[in-house]
Design an enzyme around this catalytic site. Structure first.
Site, short mmCIF file in Angstrom:
data_model
loop_
_atom_site.label_atom_id
_atom_site.label_comp_id
_atom_site.label_asym_id
_atom_site.label_seq_id
_atom_site.Cartn_x
_atom_site.Cartn_y
_atom_site.Cartn_z
N ARG A 56 -18.44 -15.37 28.17
CA ARG A 56 -17.20 -16.08 27.81
C ARG A 56 -16.26 -16.00 29.02
O ARG A 56 -16.18 -14.95 29.67
CB ARG A 56 -16.52 -15.46 26.58
CG ARG A 56 -17.31 -15.67 25.29
CD ARG A 56 -16.51 -15.23 24.07
NE ARG A 56 -15.54 -16.24 23.67
CZ ARG A 56 -14.62 -16.05 22.72
NH1 ARG A 56 -14.55 -14.88 22.09
NH2 ARG A 56 -13.78 -17.02 22.39
N ASN A 113 -3.83 -17.19 25.08
CA ASN A 113 -4.26 -16.64 23.79
C ASN A 113 -4.89 -17.78 22.99
O ASN A 113 -4.94 -18.93 23.45
CB ASN A 113 -3.07 -16.02 23.05
CG ASN A 113 -3.50 -15.21 21.83
OD1 ASN A 113 -4.42 -14.38 21.93
ND2 ASN A 113 -2.89 -15.44 20.68
N LYS A 114 -5.34 -17.48 21.81
CA LYS A 114 -6.04 -18.45 20.96
C LYS A 114 -5.30 -19.79 20.87
O LYS A 114 -4.07 -19.81 20.77
CB LYS A 114 -6.21 -17.84 19.57
CG LYS A 114 -6.91 -18.68 18.53
CD LYS A 114 -8.27 -19.19 18.99
CE LYS A 114 -9.21 -18.10 19.42
NZ LYS A 114 -10.40 -18.60 20.15
N GLN A 173 -10.10 -17.11 12.44
CA GLN A 173 -9.94 -15.66 12.65
C GLN A 173 -8.76 -15.11 11.85
O GLN A 173 -8.77 -13.96 11.45
CB GLN A 173 -9.74 -15.35 14.14
CG GLN A 173 -10.97 -15.54 15.01
CD GLN A 173 -11.05 -16.92 15.60
OE1 GLN A 173 -10.55 -17.90 15.03
NE2 GLN A 173 -11.66 -17.04 16.76
N ARG A 198 -15.60 -10.04 19.18
CA ARG A 198 -14.60 -10.95 19.74
C ARG A 198 -13.28 -10.23 19.83
O ARG A 198 -13.11 -9.13 19.31
CB ARG A 198 -14.51 -12.23 18.89
CG ARG A 198 -14.36 -11.86 17.42
CD ARG A 198 -13.46 -12.70 16.64
NE ARG A 198 -12.12 -12.74 17.16
CZ ARG A 198 -11.20 -11.80 16.94
NH1 ARG A 198 -11.46 -10.71 16.24
NH2 ARG A 198 -9.99 -11.94 17.44
N GLY A 199 -12.31 -10.90 20.52
CA GLY A 199 -11.04 -10.24 20.83
C GLY A 199 -11.19 -9.61 22.20
O GLY A 199 -12.21 -8.93 22.47
N ALA A 200 -10.20 -9.83 23.06
CA ALA A 200 -10.35 -9.48 24.48
C ALA A 200 -10.77 -8.02 24.72
O ALA A 200 -11.76 -7.76 25.40
CB ALA A 200 -9.06 -9.83 25.21
N ASP A 240 -5.42 -12.95 25.84
CA ASP A 240 -6.75 -12.82 26.46
C ASP A 240 -6.66 -12.66 27.97
O ASP A 240 -7.57 -12.11 28.58
CB ASP A 240 -7.60 -14.04 26.12
CG ASP A 240 -8.02 -13.98 24.66
OD1 ASP A 240 -7.21 -14.34 23.78
OD2 ASP A 240 -9.14 -13.50 24.39
#
Ligand code: MRU
Length: 353
Positions: A94, A253-254, A202, A52-54, A243
């Site tokens: 995703r 972003n998140k 996270q 995970r993470g762009a 992202d």
């Protein structure tokens, strides 16, 4: 010197090798690896947030193309269609992080540029080399982001971050956390406040773990504490990752990031976004067009397997939000700062992507 944080993504072997992912769903308690040998393995690992993470998602997808290519006939006449089908499959894993689509496009462009007469073996070698380049470029970008961003953090600052934009989310070192690491390595005394980042934690599971391993003084807080902590004067800067960033600088972003930007604005605290150029989507004029991933109800109604809400309750679970450019003091890229954050400045720095 051994890496302070284990690598989130690595390719083991040559063209017939496999993708090894640090399973981020098991951290911080277990350091286990997930080996991916098929496109479906990579799809599942991205979907389930094992990777995970762009930027890390983009790197994993680039290697996913190599796994697909290893199993495909790759005859000259059908090669591009076969690779397109593999990319289309990975693209459904995703929706929000544009690095995924950027990396898939880079692999497809790379295949398109190859001579018609290239043998299947040559195609596989070229695609693996391109995936390795994407991986290496991200590593370099992260260190450059750290160097550019470190200048923005004053000695003695409290810095708040959200989600995980560290080494785990990238090739290594991170984006938002790279800024913190570089300032810390330069001898600045920082104190980081890490939001736990509900629903998937996270911040608590990954960011707190990374910062500890780097020896950066860190305090974990619940997301709902950010306003209070700012009001107490403990935070002098907010730094987060992204992202997908639209042409005008609006940044996804998140979930929870937008709220933090509003809080930072209310407390006159600078709010920074750190991201490589691969996170920009210049085809979108504003953040209104950024697709927001919707995830399952269980992530909200349960807490890591234990039910915490009444059965049958309706749940809304958007995984990302969009912070308008006007709340972002600067975007920190590997090419330097975008400041002020306007479409003209974005184009000037990222335009030649
Ligand atoms: O759902 P996640 O954990 O993939 O979300 C990640 C983030 O929001 C990160 O902040 C972003 O991808 C930047 S990573 C350098």
């Amino acid at each position: 010197m051994p890496a302070k944080v284990p690598l989130s993504v690595s390719w083991e072997g040559q063209e017939d090798g496999f993708l090894r992912l640090l399973d981020q769903t098991q951290l911080p308690l277990n350091e286990t690896y997930r080996d991916c040998r098929t496109v479906d393995d990579v799809w599942e690992a991205i979907r389930s947030l094992q990777v995970r993470g762009a930027p890390a998602i983009g790197i994993a997808a680039a290697y996913g193309i190599c796994l697909g290519a290893a199993a495909a006939p790759l005859a000259a006449e059908t090669r591009q269609t076969e690779l397109q089908a593999i990319a289309d499959r990975l693209a459904t894993s995703r929706p929000t992080a544009v690095n995924l689509f950027w990396a898939l496009d880079r692999q497809l462009d790379c295949a398109r540029a190859m001579s018609e007469s290239a043998s299947p073996a040559q195609v596989r070698t070229t695609l693996l080399a391109e995936a390795r380049r994407i991986h290496a470029d991200d590593r370099e970008s992260c260190h450059a982001i750290g160097r550019h961003g470190a200048t923005l953090l004053a000695d003695g600052s409290g810095v708040l971050t959200h989600c995980n934009a560290g080494g785990l989310a990238t090739a290594e070192y991170g984006t938002a956390l790279a800024v913190i690491y570089a300032a810390h390595e330069a001898g600045k005394q920082l104190h980081v406040y890490a939001d736990e980042t509900r629903p998937l934690l996270q911040g608590a599971r990954l960011t707190a773990w990374e910062l500890q391993r780097h020896g950066v003084p860190t305090t974990l807080i619940c997301d709902s504490m950010a306003a209070h902590v700012m009001k107490e004067g403990r935070v002098q800067a907010v730094v987060v990752g992204a992202d997908r960033i639209a042409a005008n600088g609006d940044a996804a972003n998140k979930i929870g990031t937008y709220g933090l930007a509003l809080l930072a604005h209310a407390h006159q605290i600078p709010f920074y976004v750190a991201a490589p150029c691969s996170t920009f989507d210049l085809s979108l004029p504003t953040g209104d067009g950024i697709p927001i991933e919707q995830r399952g109800a269980a992530e909200v109604a349960e807490f890591f397997g234990s039910r915490t809400a009444p059965p049958g309750i309706h749940v809304y679970n958007p995984a990302f939000d969009v912070t308008p450019a006007r709340y972002i003091r600067a975007i920190i890229t590997e090419r330097g700062l975008i400041q002020p954050v306007t479409a003209d400045h974005v184009r000037a720095v990222v335009g030649s992507n």
